[in-house]
Structures are given as C-alpha cells and as structure tokens.
Design a protein around this motif. Sequence first.
Motif, PDB file in Angstrom:
ATOM      1  N   ILE A  55       4.425  26.205  92.590  1.00  0.00           N
ATOM      2  CA  ILE A  55       4.690  27.639  92.678  1.00  0.00           C
ATOM      3  C   ILE A  55       4.845  28.057  94.142  1.00  0.00           C
ATOM      4  N   ALA A  56       3.988  27.526  95.003  1.00  0.00           N
ATOM      5  CA  ALA A  56       4.092  27.835  96.438  1.00  0.00           C
ATOM      6  C   ALA A  56       5.433  27.372  97.003  1.00  0.00           C
ATOM      7  N   ALA A  57       5.989  26.312  96.413  1.00  0.00           N
ATOM      8  CA  ALA A  57       7.275  25.780  96.880  1.00  0.00           C
ATOM      9  C   ALA A  57       8.468  26.466  96.221  1.00  0.00           C
ATOM     10  N   GLY A  58       8.181  27.438  95.349  1.00  0.00           N
ATOM     11  CA  GLY A  58       9.265  28.218  94.757  1.00  0.00           C
ATOM     12  C   GLY A  58       9.628  27.882  93.325  1.00  0.00           C
ATOM     13  N   ALA A  59       8.807  27.137  92.619  1.00  0.00           N
ATOM     14  CA  ALA A  59       9.105  26.821  91.221  1.00  0.00           C
ATOM     15  C   ALA A  59       9.130  28.100  90.389  1.00  0.00           C
ATOM     16  N   ASP A  60      10.098  28.188  89.498  1.00  0.00           N
ATOM     17  CA  ASP A  60      10.285  29.357  88.640  1.00  0.00           C
ATOM     18  C   ASP A  60       9.379  29.241  87.415  1.00  0.00           C
ATOM     19  N   PRO A  61       8.368  30.112  87.295  1.00  0.00           N
ATOM     20  CA  PRO A  61       7.460  29.996  86.160  1.00  0.00           C
ATOM     21  C   PRO A  61       8.087  30.395  84.826  1.00  0.00           C
ATOM     22  N   ASN A  62       9.268  31.003  84.860  1.00  0.00           N
ATOM     23  CA  ASN A  62       9.923  31.444  83.630  1.00  0.00           C
ATOM     24  C   ASN A  62      11.124  30.587  83.242  1.00  0.00           C
ATOM     25  N   ARG A  63      11.306  29.478  83.905  1.00  0.00           N
ATOM     26  CA  ARG A  63      12.439  28.600  83.580  1.00  0.00           C
ATOM     27  C   ARG A  63      12.278  28.043  82.171  1.00  0.00           C
ATOM     28  N   GLN A  64      13.317  28.182  81.367  1.00  0.00           N
ATOM     29  CA  GLN A  64      13.287  27.723  79.983  1.00  0.00           C
ATOM     30  C   GLN A  64      14.143  26.469  79.803  1.00  0.00           C
ATOM     31  N   ASP A  65      13.719  25.612  78.870  1.00  0.00           N
ATOM     32  CA  ASP A  65      14.558  24.479  78.503  1.00  0.00           C
ATOM     33  C   ASP A  65      15.489  24.925  77.368  1.00  0.00           C
ATOM     34  N   ALA A  66      16.254  24.010  76.807  1.00  0.00           N
ATOM     35  CA  ALA A  66      17.222  24.352  75.762  1.00  0.00           C
ATOM     36  C   ALA A  66      16.561  24.952  74.529  1.00  0.00           C
ATOM     37  N   GLN A  67      15.291  24.643  74.305  1.00  0.00           N
ATOM     38  CA  GLN A  67      14.563  25.194  73.163  1.00  0.00           C
ATOM     39  C   GLN A  67      13.823  26.490  73.527  1.00  0.00           C
ATOM     40  N   GLY A  68      13.957  26.911  74.778  1.00  0.00           N
ATOM     41  CA  GLY A  68      13.314  28.141  75.215  1.00  0.00           C
ATOM     42  C   GLY A  68      11.874  27.975  75.664  1.00  0.00           C
ATOM     43  N   ASN A  69      11.405  26.744  75.756  1.00  0.00           N
ATOM     44  CA  ASN A  69      10.022  26.510  76.179  1.00  0.00           C
ATOM     45  C   ASN A  69       9.866  26.715  77.685  1.00  0.00           C
ATOM     46  N   THR A  70       8.690  27.203  78.061  1.00  0.00           N
ATOM     47  CA  THR A  70       8.366  27.466  79.459  1.00  0.00           C
ATOM     48  C   THR A  70       7.016  26.838  79.797  1.00  0.00           C
ATOM     49  N   ALA A  71       6.675  26.877  81.067  1.00  0.00           N
ATOM     50  CA  ALA A  71       5.398  26.319  81.518  1.00  0.00           C
ATOM     51  C   ALA A  71       4.210  27.025  80.866  1.00  0.00           C
ATOM     52  N   ILE A  72       4.291  28.339  80.701  1.00  0.00           N
ATOM     53  CA  ILE A  72       3.147  29.050  80.113  1.00  0.00           C
ATOM     54  C   ILE A  72       2.969  28.684  78.641  1.00  0.00           C
ATOM     55  N   LEU A  73       4.061  28.395  77.951  1.00  0.00           N
ATOM     56  CA  LEU A  73       3.942  27.932  76.565  1.00  0.00           C
ATOM     57  C   LEU A  73       3.255  26.569  76.518  1.00  0.00           C
ATOM     58  N   ASP A  74       3.623  25.694  77.446  1.00  0.00           N
ATOM     59  CA  ASP A  74       2.982  24.373  77.514  1.00  0.00           C
ATOM     60  C   ASP A  74       1.491  24.507  77.800  1.00  0.00           C
ATOM     61  N   ALA A  75       1.153  25.364  78.751  1.00  0.00           N
ATOM     62  CA  ALA A  75      -0.249  25.552  79.123  1.00  0.00           C
ATOM     63  C   ALA A  75      -1.045  26.188  77.984  1.00  0.00           C
ATOM     64  N   ALA A  76      -0.457  27.172  77.310  1.00  0.00           N
ATOM     65  CA  ALA A  76      -1.142  27.832  76.199  1.00  0.00           C
ATOM     66  C   ALA A  76      -1.343  26.864  75.038  1.00  0.00           C
ATOM     67  N   ASN A  77      -0.360  26.048  74.780  1.00  0.00           N
ATOM     68  CA  ASN A  77      -0.450  25.070  73.699  1.00  0.00           C
ATOM     69  C   ASN A  77      -1.627  24.126  73.915  1.00  0.00           C
ATOM     70  N   GLY A  78      -1.886  23.771  75.173  1.00  0.00           N
ATOM     71  CA  GLY A  78      -2.976  22.855  75.498  1.00  0.00           C
ATOM     72  C   GLY A  78      -4.295  23.529  75.831  1.00  0.00           C
ATOM     73  N   ASN A  79      -4.351  24.864  75.713  1.00  0.00           N
ATOM     74  CA  ASN A  79      -5.556  25.635  76.042  1.00  0.00           C
ATOM     75  C   ASN A  79      -5.967  25.455  77.507  1.00  0.00           C
ATOM     76  N   HIS A  80      -4.987  25.414  78.389  1.00  0.00           N
ATOM     77  CA  HIS A  80      -5.228  25.239  79.820  1.00  0.00           C
ATOM     78  C   HIS A  80      -5.308  26.611  80.486  1.00  0.00           C
ATOM     79  N   GLN A  81      -6.485  27.235  80.372  1.00  0.00           N
ATOM     80  CA  GLN A  81      -6.651  28.628  80.769  1.00  0.00           C
ATOM     81  C   GLN A  81      -6.385  28.891  82.244  1.00  0.00           C
ATOM     82  N   GLU A  82      -6.887  28.039  83.119  1.00  0.00           N
ATOM     83  CA  GLU A  82      -6.693  28.286  84.554  1.00  0.00           C
ATOM     84  C   GLU A  82      -5.221  28.167  84.939  1.00  0.00           C
ATOM     85  N   VAL A  83      -4.506  27.251  84.315  1.00  0.00           N
ATOM     86  CA  VAL A  83      -3.070  27.123  84.575  1.00  0.00           C
ATOM     87  C   VAL A  83      -2.345  28.357  84.042  1.00  0.00           C
ATOM     88  N   VAL A  84      -2.728  28.836  82.862  1.00  0.00           N
ATOM     89  CA  VAL A  84      -2.128  30.056  82.314  1.00  0.00           C
ATOM     90  C   VAL A  84      -2.341  31.216  83.287  1.00  0.00           C
TER      91      VAL A  84
END
Length: 125
Positions: A55-84
């Motif tokens: 994120i500090a290097a400029g990664a887009d937290p809302n970038r979606q793949d072809a299925q519309g998945n994003t980093a926050i969906l991945d983190a929520a799926n795994g219950n990774h609260q601090e990453v969320v």
Amino acid sequence: LDRNAIIEAAKQNHVEMVSMLAKAGADVNAADSSGMTALRYAAQGNHLELARALIAAGADPNRQDAQGNTAILDAANGNHQEVVKLLMRAGADSAMRNRSGESALRLAEQRGHVELANLLRTQRV
C-alpha cells in the motif's frame, strides 16, 4: 523488470524484496495469469507487513480480477481482521461486490466471522 517478480516475492511474504522491487519500478498492481495481485496474495495470506509495504508503494486496494474479487474480499474470507482494517484505512471499498454478489460483509457473515462482520458493519477502523 519482470512483472511476476513482485508477485512471486509477495507469494513468499518477502517484504524486503517486494519493497526493493517497488522502489526499482516494479508495477505493484500487476496481476498474474489468475488475476491475483501482490496485495491480494498478502491479504489472502494474512501478511500484514507485506500489505502495508504494498500500500505504501501505491498498490490499489480496490483492484478487481475478472471475477470482481479484491484484496478486502480475500482478507474477509480468511477472517484476517488486521489486514481488513489496513485495507479500509487505505481506501478499500468494503461494499464492493464480486460477480457472485459477495461483499466483504457477506463473506464474513457466511463464514461465521462475527467480530469481523461487526467491524465491517460499523466501519470503525
């Protein structure tokens, strides 16, 4: 620079290498053949420091793949609260849905991640 180098470093949770590659001009938003970005690998693996560096290097937290998945969906799926929380502070849209209609909150609820679901409902990060 090989666009996959930063992704491979992220898969290995190699924070220093990712930071070095980003400083050398690697595309922090590059995706591999499956549409995964370095930030999504960090979110999926619960690698908080790696996610912070990306994120500090400029990664887009809302970038979606072809299925519309994003980093926050991945983190929520795994219950990774601090990453969320980190992703939300960085501007991730927790209401974004993938092509299956799943949002971070819906995934947290479906998986029984009660505390994370409450966090997503209140948006207090």
